[in-house]
Design a protein around this motif. Structure first.
Motif, short mmCIF file in Angstrom:
data_model
loop_
_atom_site.label_atom_id
_atom_site.label_comp_id
_atom_site.label_asym_id
_atom_site.label_seq_id
_atom_site.Cartn_x
_atom_site.Cartn_y
_atom_site.Cartn_z
N ARG A 74 -5.12 15.65 -47.29
CA ARG A 74 -5.27 15.34 -45.52
C ARG A 74 -4.68 16.48 -45.23
O ARG A 74 -5.66 17.56 -44.84
CB ARG A 74 -4.01 13.98 -45.06
N ALA A 75 -3.57 17.35 -45.83
CA ALA A 75 -2.94 18.24 -45.90
C ALA A 75 -4.47 19.33 -45.84
O ALA A 75 -4.28 20.37 -45.09
CB ALA A 75 -1.93 18.79 -46.58
N GLU B 237 -6.87 18.91 -43.11
CA GLU B 237 -6.56 20.09 -42.23
C GLU B 237 -6.21 21.56 -42.02
O GLU B 237 -6.24 22.30 -40.97
CB GLU B 237 -4.52 19.32 -41.79
N ASP B 238 -5.78 22.25 -43.17
CA ASP B 238 -6.08 23.38 -43.50
C ASP B 238 -7.35 24.12 -42.63
O ASP B 238 -7.63 25.08 -42.38
CB ASP B 238 -5.30 23.91 -44.88
N GLN C 61 -8.69 23.58 -39.53
CA GLN C 61 -7.95 24.37 -37.85
C GLN C 61 -8.29 25.72 -38.28
O GLN C 61 -8.06 26.40 -36.97
CB GLN C 61 -6.10 24.72 -39.41
N ARG D 185 -12.26 14.01 -35.86
CA ARG D 185 -10.81 12.74 -36.54
C ARG D 185 -10.88 13.02 -38.18
O ARG D 185 -11.59 12.62 -38.44
CB ARG D 185 -10.83 11.72 -35.71
N VAL D 186 -9.31 12.64 -38.33
CA VAL D 186 -9.63 12.99 -39.80
C VAL D 186 -8.75 10.99 -40.21
O VAL D 186 -8.27 10.33 -39.54
CB VAL D 186 -8.44 13.61 -40.48
#
Length: 423
Positions: free
Chosen positions: A288-289, A292-293, A296, A305-306
């Motif tokens: 997940r991180a 998001e990176d 971003q 949407r995740v």
């Protein structure tokens, strides 16, 4: 020209080595038949030749079967080569048993099997051949059909004419000659195999670097599109309507400066990344991180949407990040208004990263062969590389890419190996 894999190269070397072993066996068979004939007919020594000939016939049959396997292109394994060498040891043991046992001067030929095993086979198989020859030699020391040799060839004479010494000399000559002939060819074959594998590895490294550059270039082209479009629209307006004055001009110039700085930053990042090694940058990271990176860094006009149903540790490779960005950019360019990324387990050691959009879906030719470059539903130079490069990245990460069309959009599934389950 079809590119060989490392397995193909190793298999080709194994087949050539087995062919060399077969040629040596033919030489041994010819030598054994000649020795039996010469001992019985010329030296008039009583040998149980009727029991010895079936052993030689078995060696002939073994060579014919080996040649048949090579002709049919069957896979040659270390175990099959070790089995053939063990059969050679067994046949030599029987022939020596029928001709004097350990007193036969040709007992030293066991060393030939040992050296061939050391050259051809891995350590554990070579150790098995060594133990077999030691056991055979030890057994022959106390067993064997006695063979009476005449002490001299013609009456009294120098000790060199002693038939046992002549046999020892002939055994040494035969073993040394066969070893020189076979080992030089086998080692040359192995050197050629290693050189081919090294060349293949170099080609793979170069291909990996080209894929990396392709991803970086494709990603940079997507990212450059927005600032360049802004600049192009602004300049077109100025050409058509004229440049603004006063504060409006300063505001527009500030926007253009920011967009130009963004272009320079994108190009600089691409050049910097192209000179770095992928494995040095890769590291374990929660899925997940990682997503998001990756999201971003994009300025997408749609919401992403995740949905993380699991959050394992994966290999956070910059090439994978660029591939995900490429897929998201492609979805936006295709007309998608909403994108959803789902993280879910796909077995005990694999993560499914599913990217779905509400766009028009994939054309039939792309679904039929997603690994083919330059297939795209949009016109333009360089189109159609995104999926091709993403597929290459997935193969290098031991993953897989799958494409599918949904009733109201497209779906890309990236199957990634899990480094560590989520706690």
């Amino acid at each position: 020209m079809k590119t060989q894999s490392s397995t193909d190269i190793a298999q080709g070397a194994a087949r050539r080595n087995l062919a060399y072993l077969g040629r040596m066996r033919w030489i041994a068979v010819a030598g054994q038949l000649l020795a039996i004939w010469g001992t019985v007919m010329l030296l008039e020594v009583a040998l149980p030749w009727r029991q010895m000939l079936p052993v030689v016939a078995f060696l002939i049959l073994l060579n014919l079967v080996s040649a048949w396997r090579l002709r049919r292109g069957q896979t040659i394994t270390d175990l099959s080569v070790a089995a053939e060498l063990l059969m050679d040891v067994a046949c030599l043991t029987l022939l020596l048993y029928l001709s004097g046992g350990a007193t036969n001067p040709f007992v030293s030929l066991f060393i030939l099997q040992v050296i061939l095993a050391i050259v051809l086979l891995p350590r554990r198989h070579a150790a098995a051949i060594l133990l077999a020859t030691v056991a055979a030699h030890g057994w022959l020391t106390g067993n064997g059909v006695p063979m009476e040799l005449p002490h001299l060839w013609h009456g009294d004479g120098p000790s060199f004419l002693n038939l046992h010494l002549q046999g020892m000399f002939l055994s040494f000559l035969l073993a040394a000659g066969l070893l020189t002939w076979s080992v030089t060819r086998i080692t040359a074959n192995l050197r050629d195999r290693d050189a081919q594998i090294q060349t293949l590895r170099q080609q793979m490294l170069e291909e990996d670097h080209l894929v990396r550059l392709g991803l970086l270039s494709s990603g940079a082209a997507h990212e450059l599109g927005t600032p360049l479009t802004t600049l192009a629209v602004t300049l077109d307006d100025w050409q058509t309507l004229g440049a603004p004055q006063g504060a409006a001009l300063e505001e527009k110039l500030a926007v253009m400066q920011r967009e130009l700085s963004r272009c320079r930053q994108i190009v600089s990042e691409m050049l910097l990344s192209s000179g770095q090694e992928r494995l040095e940058e890769a590291h374990g990271m929660r899925a997940r991180a990682f997503l998001e990176d990756a999201i971003q860094g994009l300025r997408l006009p749609v919401r992403v949407r995740v949905d993380a149903r699991c959050d394992p540790v994966i290999m956070a490779d910059p090439m994978l990040e660029q591939a995900v960005r490429q897929l998201l950019d492609n979805a936006v360019e295709a007309g998608s208004r909403a994108i959803r990324i789902t993280l879910s387990p796909d077995g005990p050691d694999q993560l499914a990263m599913v990217i779905e959009d509400d766009g028009p879906g994939f054309p039939a030719d792309i679904l039929a062969d997603p690994g083919q470059p330059y297939l795209s539903s949009r016109d333009g130079v360089g189109r159609g590389l995104g999926l091709y490069l993403t597929g290459n990245v997935m193969r290098r990460l031991n993953g897989e890419m799958r494409l599918a069309n949904l009733p109201d959009g497209a779906q890309v599934t990236l199957l990634l190996p899990i480094l560590e389950d989520a706690t």
